[in-house]
Design an enzyme around this catalytic site. Structure first.
Site, PDB file in Angstrom:
ATOM      1  N   ARG A  88       0.872  -1.179   0.000  1.00 53.64           N
ATOM      2  CA  ARG A  88       0.000   0.000   0.000  1.00 53.64           C
ATOM      3  C   ARG A  88       0.904   1.222   0.000  1.00 53.64           C
ATOM      4  NH1 ARG A  88      -5.091  -2.076   1.298  1.00 53.64           N
ATOM      5  NH2 ARG A  88      -5.106  -3.892   2.683  1.00 53.64           N
ATOM      6  N   HIS A 142       0.413  -1.703  15.133  1.00 55.08           N
ATOM      7  CA  HIS A 142       0.537  -2.472  13.896  1.00 55.08           C
ATOM      8  C   HIS A 142       1.782  -3.352  13.846  1.00 55.08           C
ATOM      9  CE1 HIS A 142       0.971  -2.972   9.409  1.00 55.08           C
ATOM     10  NE2 HIS A 142      -0.332  -3.139   9.529  1.00 55.08           N
ATOM     11  N   ARG A 184      -6.383  -5.254  -0.704  1.00 55.47           N
ATOM     12  CA  ARG A 184      -7.811  -4.934  -0.656  1.00 55.47           C
ATOM     13  C   ARG A 184      -8.065  -3.445  -0.474  1.00 55.47           C
ATOM     14  NH1 ARG A 184      -9.827  -8.657   3.085  1.00 55.47           N
ATOM     15  NH2 ARG A 184     -10.273 -10.115   1.399  1.00 55.47           N
ATOM     16  N   TYR A 226       0.514   4.747  12.273  1.00 56.68           N
ATOM     17  CA  TYR A 226       0.630   3.348  12.672  1.00 56.68           C
ATOM     18  C   TYR A 226       1.930   3.155  13.450  1.00 56.68           C
ATOM     19  CZ  TYR A 226      -2.946   2.061   9.153  1.00 56.68           C
ATOM     20  OH  TYR A 226      -4.105   1.945   8.417  1.00 56.68           O
ATOM     21  N   HIS A 242       2.991  -9.808   0.917  1.00 51.01           N
ATOM     22  CA  HIS A 242       2.751  -8.944   2.076  1.00 51.01           C
ATOM     23  C   HIS A 242       4.047  -8.609   2.804  1.00 51.01           C
ATOM     24  CE1 HIS A 242       0.837  -8.013   6.114  1.00 51.01           C
ATOM     25  NE2 HIS A 242       0.121  -7.293   5.299  1.00 51.01           N
TER      26      HIS A 242
END
Length: 793
Positions: free
Chosen positions: A441, A658, A471, A534, A501
């Site tokens: 992202r 996170h 997503r 985060y 990821h």
């Protein structure tokens, strides 16, 4: 922090943190949580087994796969969102921050329905291969979700309308109706409607000649009930509020009840449109207007094996998902039963389970605009910008600093500008030959993307692993992928059937006629915007064996060539699951042998059944386990003879927790890992993830300190009860220090910079002095807290 709670009454060291953690008791009183599980035959009833006999098998052993020992994933997530809502109701939090938490709660629910509830609804129409570990069927889960969400939505409506919005109005920020405006203000607003809104509206009458229109996902709509002039027949019409219109229309010159001017006054766009129903539907007699909103299945379904061009396939799916099945209907106002029935039937929804009535406004997430518009510091958290870590702060040659040794950073307390600056310097450095990076992202207008483009245009070998299936970021990532390709970057979309990821950056540089690798690994995305909100961990290293692993990882992603072995990396789906189970088993064996055994694991979610069973076995062996799980936790702590040495904690504060950090006592030879993965089946089996050990002793000590500060938090921390509900940790007693972990980390970051300035030179060991022995005794052990009785529904 304005009128927020006091975070740190006095300075404390690591041994004091351990003492605090051991002495904390659960808070008494009401909490925003309920026992997890439906009351139905053959499934969980929301309470743990009353005795081990309920779990005893015919051979006398305990069944650690019993559904009684597993909390439902979806209901556990809802309890996370309930903690977000509790922070929105927290009187100690500044007003605008509370409004932000209300907006986050609403936005979270939207995504939950678009993905998780939508998935359960699909299971209703198809065959369910197997039930989750908790044993709940899709129908049972949907019923339990509906009951909990109805309660949470009602709770939010009451909190907003009776507490927060009136408090904001007292401070001069308010939402008003058109009827509350003066004639002059109303004339200006009406002029805006006729000139800027009415021309783009599309009124649709719903009758046999006009079928029910398709309503966009999450769009606001007006349902209009009317009677035709030529008769008494009731009619129904729909006006979809265009998404390009501002939801909040600011009006100037509004005065408060005491005569002073309001700082900010807003009218909801739907209220302005509703005022002009007669203009929109001329020739009819309006009988009522209400607002409604539809949430749709918004998940992508992609068969990668059949896709010739993954990017093009995802683009086609993005266009199709706007027409996904409806999964939720929200209604505000007083619709007639006939019009509501017509709406529910058209959307094919369950009138009891899928319809949510609100007493106030819909789509509370739009209130985030007020947060961004109102700049008053007294209504916000104390401002904070991360500090550049001392070893990097004044460094002219970042590469020289990294050659001296590893550096661990804790974001956002350590500024993310360090990572951006590193990539930027690498892009502009003539000695850098190659840059390889994963992008999950990247965010909007990213300086990292620009640096990669500039490096490619300068002739460097640049590779970007862009995850198109991230997503709700699919469209953004498609744009970046094309932009990077046009600049000459080698763009790869990862491995077939797997999401990439892992967070990894590799820079290859020529130094003194030889090539040297520099690696950055992280628990969070390469996104400078979210990095300010985060909490995550970064590792910089130039160790050759880690550089080799980074090269192997990128070769795996671009060429499907896995190495014969990894030096330090533990990679999913190529062994991470087995490695985590092995680490837990090792602690179990240490405990049985009487050696030091302790696990502290910080992550976002714990779902994997195999890992939970392994943790239960470790607890049975006497391993003391603390799980810092921000979101979903399916493990049931505090069950006698199963999990009575396990505690689960969660922190909800100004920054989203996170990072993933894992600590294992390992018989006295402590090990610490950071990872991109949570302990979920999807991370272990359907994603490319990386876990890496922290080899530098000072860096390990720093991360152990991070874990202990979080374990000692008694201001923003919650603990999980054995019935699946959460309660706040009791506030500090008289004479006991208040520990707010995130505030403490801000102070530590500032102190490291000050200490470096006093010393007159940067130090790589950016950690306050402490002895390792402080971490070996009570510093890594905690006593079991006495558990408060469960909160009843």
């Amino acid at each position: 922090m304005g009128d927020s709670v006091s975070h740190m009454e006095e300075s404390i060291n690591i041994s004091e943190l351990a003492t605090l953690q051991a002495s904390q008791t659960p808070a008494a009183g009401p909490v925003s949580s309920v026992p997890i599980g439906p009351a139905s035959s053959g499934s969980l009833n929301g309470t743990p087994p009353h005795s081990a006999s309920q779990l005893t098998q015919s051979d006398g052993t305990l069944d650690l796969r019993s559904p009684y020992l597993y909390l439902n994933r979806e209901l556990s997530w809802l309890e996370f969102n309930a903690r977000v809502l509790a922070e929105a109701e927290n009187e100690a939090v500044p007003l605008l921050e509370r409004l932000k938490f209300h907006a986050i709660f609403a936005s979270n629910l939207d995504e939950f329905f678009m993905v998780r509830v939508a998935g359960l609804k699909q299971q209703l129409t198809g065959e369910v291969g197997e039930l989750p570990p908790d044993g709940m069927t899709p129908s049972e889960q949907l019923a339990a979700i509906s009951a909990r969400v109805h309660a949470l939505v009602a709770q939010q409506s009451i909190a907003l309308e009776t507490q927060l919005l009136p408090r904001l109005a007292e401070q001069g920020t308010l939402i008003i109706t058109p009827e509350q405006l003066s004639a002059e203000q109303l004339a200006q607003l009406d002029g805006m409607f006729h000139n800027e809104i009415f021309p783009i509206l599309t009124p649709i009458a719903v009758d046999p000649g006009h079928p029910f229109p398709h309503l966009r996902n999450k769009s606001l709509n007006l349902g209009i009930m009317f009677a035709r002039e030529e008769g008494h027949e009731s009619g129904f019409g729909v006006v979809q509020v265009p998404m390009m219109l501002p939801r909040l229309i600011e009006v100037g010159g509004v005065r408060l009840s005491d005569g002073t001017l309001a700082k900010h006054a807003f009218v909801l766009v739907e209220a302005l449109i509703a005022r002009h129903v007669g203009t929109i539907f001329p020739g009819v007699r309006p009988k009522g207007v209400y607002v409604f909103r539809v949430t749709r299945n918004f998940d992508l379904e992609i068969d990668e094996e059949e896709a010739d061009d993954l990017l093009q396939t995802i683009q086609q799916e993005l266009r199709r998902r706007e027409r996904g099945n409806a999964v939720r209907l929200e209604v505000a106002g007083e619709p007639t039963q006939a019009s509501l029935t017509k709406l529910i039937k058209a959307l094919k929804l369950d009138p009891e389970r899928d319809v949510y009535r609100a007493t106030g406004m819909l789509n509370v997430a739009d209130l985030m605009r007020i947060v961004s518009r109102d700049e008053r510091r007294e209504l916000r958290d104390e401002s904070f910008a991360g500090y550049v870590a001392p070893p990097l702060r004044d460094a002219e040659d970042l590469f020289a600093v990294l050659r001296e040794g590893d550096i661990v950073l804790q974001h956002p307390y350590d500024s993310y500008d360090t990572i951006v600056d590193f990539i930027t310097r690498a892009a502009d450095d003539p000695d850098v030959l190659a840059i390889k990076q994963t992008l999950y992202r990247a965010g909007g207008d990213s300086p990292i993307i620009k640096a990669l483009m500039r490096a490619a245009e300068a002739g460097k070998q640049v590779t970007a692993i862009v995850e198109l299936k991230a997503r709700f970021d699919e469209e953004s990532n498609i744009v970046w992928a094309r932009t990077l390709e046009q600049a000459g970057v080698n763009v790869v979309y990862g491995l077939l059937g797997l999401k990439t990821h892992a967070k990894c950056l590799l820079v290859v540089r020529r130094e003194k006629g030889k090539l040297r690798r520099y690696v950055h690994l992280a628990t969070g995305n390469y996104n400078p915007t979210t990095a300010r909100m985060y909490t995550d961990i970064s590792l910089f290293t130039s160790k050759p064996h880690i550089g080799e692993d980074a090269s192997s990882l990128f070769n795996l992603l671009t060429g499907y060539s896995a190495p014969p072995k990894w030096n330090s990396f533990i990679v999913a789906p190529l062994g991470l699951h087995e490695a985590v189970l092995g680490l837990i088993q090792r602690e179990t064996e240490h405990a049985r042998a009487g050696r030091p055994a302790r696990i502290i694991a910080k992550m976002n979610a714990l779902v994997d059944e195999d890992v939970i069973e392994a943790l239960y076995r470790a607890s049975q062996a006497g391993v003391s386990i603390t799980l810092l799980v921000r979101g979903i936790c399916c493990l049931r702590p505090g069950v006698a003879r199963v999990s009575d040495t396990i505690e689960v904690r969660a922190i909800v504060d100004r920054f989203l927790e996170h990072g993933r950090i894992l600590y294992f006592a390992n018989g006295g030879k402590e090990e610490v890992f950071i990872a991109s993965a949570d302990w979920m089946p999807r991370n272990f089996h359907r994603r490319v993830e990386v876990m890496v050990p922290i080899e530098d002793a000072a860096m390990r000590m720093r991360l152990i300190e991070v874990l202990h500060v979080q374990c000692a938090d008694n201001v923003k921390s919650w603990f999980l009860r054995s019935d699946g509900s959460y309660a706040r940790v009791a506030p500090p007693a008289a004479g006991q220090a208040a520990v707010r972990a995130q505030q403490r980390f801000m102070e530590l970051a500032r102190d490291r910079v000050k200490a470096s300035e006093v010393a007159g030179r940067p130090s790589r060991f950016h950690l306050p002095p402490m002895q390792a022995r402080q971490l070996e005794g009570q510093g890594v052990r905690t006593r079991r807290r006495r558990e408060a009785p469960p909160v009843k529904k």
